[in-house]
Design an enzyme around this catalytic site. Sequence first.
Site, PDB file in Angstrom:
ATOM      1  N   LYS A  16      16.366  20.083 -10.073  1.00 40.64           N
ATOM      2  CA  LYS A  16      15.464  20.126 -11.128  1.00 40.64           C
ATOM      3  C   LYS A  16      14.073  20.434 -10.874  1.00 40.64           C
ATOM      4  O   LYS A  16      13.327  20.888 -11.757  1.00 40.64           O
ATOM      5  CB  LYS A  16      15.622  18.739 -11.615  1.00 40.64           C
ATOM      6  CG  LYS A  16      16.806  18.161 -12.350  1.00 40.64           C
ATOM      7  CD  LYS A  16      16.803  16.734 -12.954  1.00 40.64           C
ATOM      8  CE  LYS A  16      16.491  15.624 -12.102  1.00 40.64           C
ATOM      9  NZ  LYS A  16      17.249  15.310 -10.983  1.00 40.64           N
ATOM     10  N   ARG A  70      15.740   8.480 -18.072  1.00 42.17           N
ATOM     11  CA  ARG A  70      16.662   8.502 -17.122  1.00 42.17           C
ATOM     12  C   ARG A  70      17.545   7.242 -17.242  1.00 42.17           C
ATOM     13  O   ARG A  70      18.575   7.040 -16.852  1.00 42.17           O
ATOM     14  CB  ARG A  70      16.170   8.016 -15.780  1.00 42.17           C
ATOM     15  CG  ARG A  70      16.386   9.220 -14.810  1.00 42.17           C
ATOM     16  CD  ARG A  70      15.687   8.656 -13.345  1.00 42.17           C
ATOM     17  NE  ARG A  70      16.094   9.370 -12.267  1.00 42.17           N
ATOM     18  CZ  ARG A  70      15.317  10.183 -11.786  1.00 42.17           C
ATOM     19  NH1 ARG A  70      14.285  10.706 -12.119  1.00 42.17           N
ATOM     20  NH2 ARG A  70      15.614  10.602 -10.468  1.00 42.17           N
ATOM     21  N   ARG A 100      17.829  18.340   2.930  1.00 40.76           N
ATOM     22  CA  ARG A 100      16.538  18.828   1.939  1.00 40.76           C
ATOM     23  C   ARG A 100      15.242  18.406   2.866  1.00 40.76           C
ATOM     24  O   ARG A 100      15.226  17.213   3.281  1.00 40.76           O
ATOM     25  CB  ARG A 100      16.453  18.285   0.586  1.00 40.76           C
ATOM     26  CG  ARG A 100      15.222  18.660  -0.018  1.00 40.76           C
ATOM     27  CD  ARG A 100      15.318  18.540  -1.565  1.00 40.76           C
ATOM     28  NE  ARG A 100      15.527  17.096  -2.009  1.00 40.76           N
ATOM     29  CZ  ARG A 100      15.571  16.672  -3.344  1.00 40.76           C
ATOM     30  NH1 ARG A 100      15.654  17.688  -4.258  1.00 40.76           N
ATOM     31  NH2 ARG A 100      15.774  15.334  -3.667  1.00 40.76           N
ATOM     32  N   ARG A 138      12.381  13.222   2.470  1.00 44.07           N
ATOM     33  CA  ARG A 138      11.809  12.267   1.562  1.00 44.07           C
ATOM     34  C   ARG A 138      12.790  10.849   1.782  1.00 44.07           C
ATOM     35  O   ARG A 138      13.879  11.059   2.203  1.00 44.07           O
ATOM     36  CB  ARG A 138      12.308  12.427  -0.035  1.00 44.07           C
ATOM     37  CG  ARG A 138      11.213  13.276  -0.718  1.00 44.07           C
ATOM     38  CD  ARG A 138      11.643  13.898  -1.868  1.00 44.07           C
ATOM     39  NE  ARG A 138      12.166  12.800  -2.755  1.00 44.07           N
ATOM     40  CZ  ARG A 138      12.904  12.963  -4.337  1.00 44.07           C
ATOM     41  NH1 ARG A 138      12.527  14.209  -4.843  1.00 44.07           N
ATOM     42  NH2 ARG A 138      13.415  12.008  -4.925  1.00 44.07           N
ATOM     43  N   ARG A 170      21.810   6.696  -5.387  1.00 42.74           N
ATOM     44  CA  ARG A 170      21.250   7.566  -6.635  1.00 42.74           C
ATOM     45  C   ARG A 170      22.173   8.128  -7.414  1.00 42.74           C
ATOM     46  O   ARG A 170      22.038   8.039  -8.697  1.00 42.74           O
ATOM     47  CB  ARG A 170      20.193   8.747  -6.012  1.00 42.74           C
ATOM     48  CG  ARG A 170      18.956   8.083  -5.494  1.00 42.74           C
ATOM     49  CD  ARG A 170      18.200   9.065  -4.493  1.00 42.74           C
ATOM     50  NE  ARG A 170      17.408  10.046  -5.399  1.00 42.74           N
ATOM     51  CZ  ARG A 170      17.011  11.231  -4.631  1.00 42.74           C
ATOM     52  NH1 ARG A 170      17.146  11.245  -3.334  1.00 42.74           N
ATOM     53  NH2 ARG A 170      16.506  12.086  -5.341  1.00 42.74           N
TER      54      ARG A 170
HETATM   55  P1  AMP Z   1      12.962  12.176  -8.553  1.00 39.88           P
HETATM   56  O1  AMP Z   1      11.795  12.682  -7.853  1.00 39.88           O
HETATM   57  O2  AMP Z   1      13.047  12.388  -9.981  1.00 39.88           O
HETATM   58  O3  AMP Z   1      14.141  12.367  -7.895  1.00 39.88           O
HETATM   59  O4  AMP Z   1      12.796  10.524  -8.631  1.00 39.88           O
HETATM   60  C1  AMP Z   1      12.769   9.725  -7.297  1.00 39.88           C
HETATM   61  C2  AMP Z   1      12.682   8.196  -7.738  1.00 39.88           C
HETATM   62  O5  AMP Z   1      11.644   7.842  -8.559  1.00 39.88           O
HETATM   63  C3  AMP Z   1      14.182   7.902  -8.510  1.00 39.88           C
HETATM   64  O6  AMP Z   1      15.086   7.634  -7.541  1.00 39.88           O
HETATM   65  C4  AMP Z   1      13.591   6.431  -9.273  1.00 39.88           C
HETATM   66  O7  AMP Z   1      13.564   5.552  -8.100  1.00 39.88           O
HETATM   67  C5  AMP Z   1      12.074   7.002  -9.641  1.00 39.88           C
HETATM   68  N1  AMP Z   1      12.093   7.370 -10.792  1.00 39.88           N
HETATM   69  C6  AMP Z   1      11.678   8.721 -11.151  1.00 39.88           C
HETATM   70  N2  AMP Z   1      11.935   8.806 -12.450  1.00 39.88           N
HETATM   71  C7  AMP Z   1      12.178   7.658 -13.011  1.00 39.88           C
HETATM   72  C8  AMP Z   1      12.376   7.239 -14.298  1.00 39.88           C
HETATM   73  N3  AMP Z   1      12.423   7.965 -15.378  1.00 39.88           N
HETATM   74  N4  AMP Z   1      12.874   5.753 -14.368  1.00 39.88           N
HETATM   75  C9  AMP Z   1      12.911   4.958 -13.399  1.00 39.88           C
HETATM   76  N5  AMP Z   1      12.730   5.490 -12.149  1.00 39.88           N
HETATM   77  C10 AMP Z   1      12.386   6.858 -11.883  1.00 39.88           C
END
Ligand code: AMP
Length: 222
Positions: A13, A88, A127, A161, A172
């Site tokens: 993404k 989400r 990654r 990360r 996740r």
């Molecule tokens: P990402 O970089 O999109 O994979 O997001 C990493 C982490 O950030 C996720 O596993 C959540 O803990 C938090 N996070 C990101 N976007 C959201 C969202 N829309 N709602 C809640 N938690 C979020």
Amino acid sequence: MRIVLVGPPGAGKGTQAAYLARNLSIPHISTGDLFRANISQGTPLGKQAEAYMKAGDLVPDEVTIGMAKARWEQPDASHGFLLDGFPRNLNQAEALDRILKEEGIALDAVLDLEVPEEEVVRRIAGRRTCRNDSSHTFHVEYKKPKADSVCDECGGELYQREDDTEETVRRRLEVYHRETEPIIDYYRAQDLVITISALGPVAEVTERAMDALRARKGAVAE
Ligand code: AMP
């Protein structure tokens, strides 16, 4: 164009969002990146989000929705945006609809990136992400950087990360299936969903996505 990008962790993404946003001349708004920036700056919001992220859980909606809204209301997003990682869950999707309606705007498309589950775990656990730009990602087996721990694109430091370990990835994914997948049906009912395969070279996936968006709108500015 106002687009939401959905897909499991590891679907690419962040990478696709950066290319698509550039092609469409709209800002790429990643709630994950916004949280990570808050964490590295030590803000109160970052402190609230940190433990949830580390565990692979969702940050509470009260925090997330306000943060996302404040970003898409910035002037650079007035003609469109690409949301990556938001909404989400159903509550966030409903809040987004409600707020956009109040603002007199609406989504144009929801791009759903599809990738098999085993591939997700393989992609994420290996990654490595650039500290300067999270769309610069490498893989310990499939896309090795030229020099260890150094980003080929900008020289930034590569790191794993904290939520990219295998255990957290599985968590996740569980959260994705339970919380996020239902929003695809929600948007399908609004006839907004375009599903494409996220397998194959990055540039091919971008082209596939651009073709799908063009076909949908017939009015995608490039
Ligand atoms: P990402 O970089 O999109 O994979 O997001 C990493 C982490 O950030 C996720 O596993 C959540 O803990 C938090 N996070 C990101 N976007 C959201 C969202 N829309 N709602 C809640 N938690 C979020």
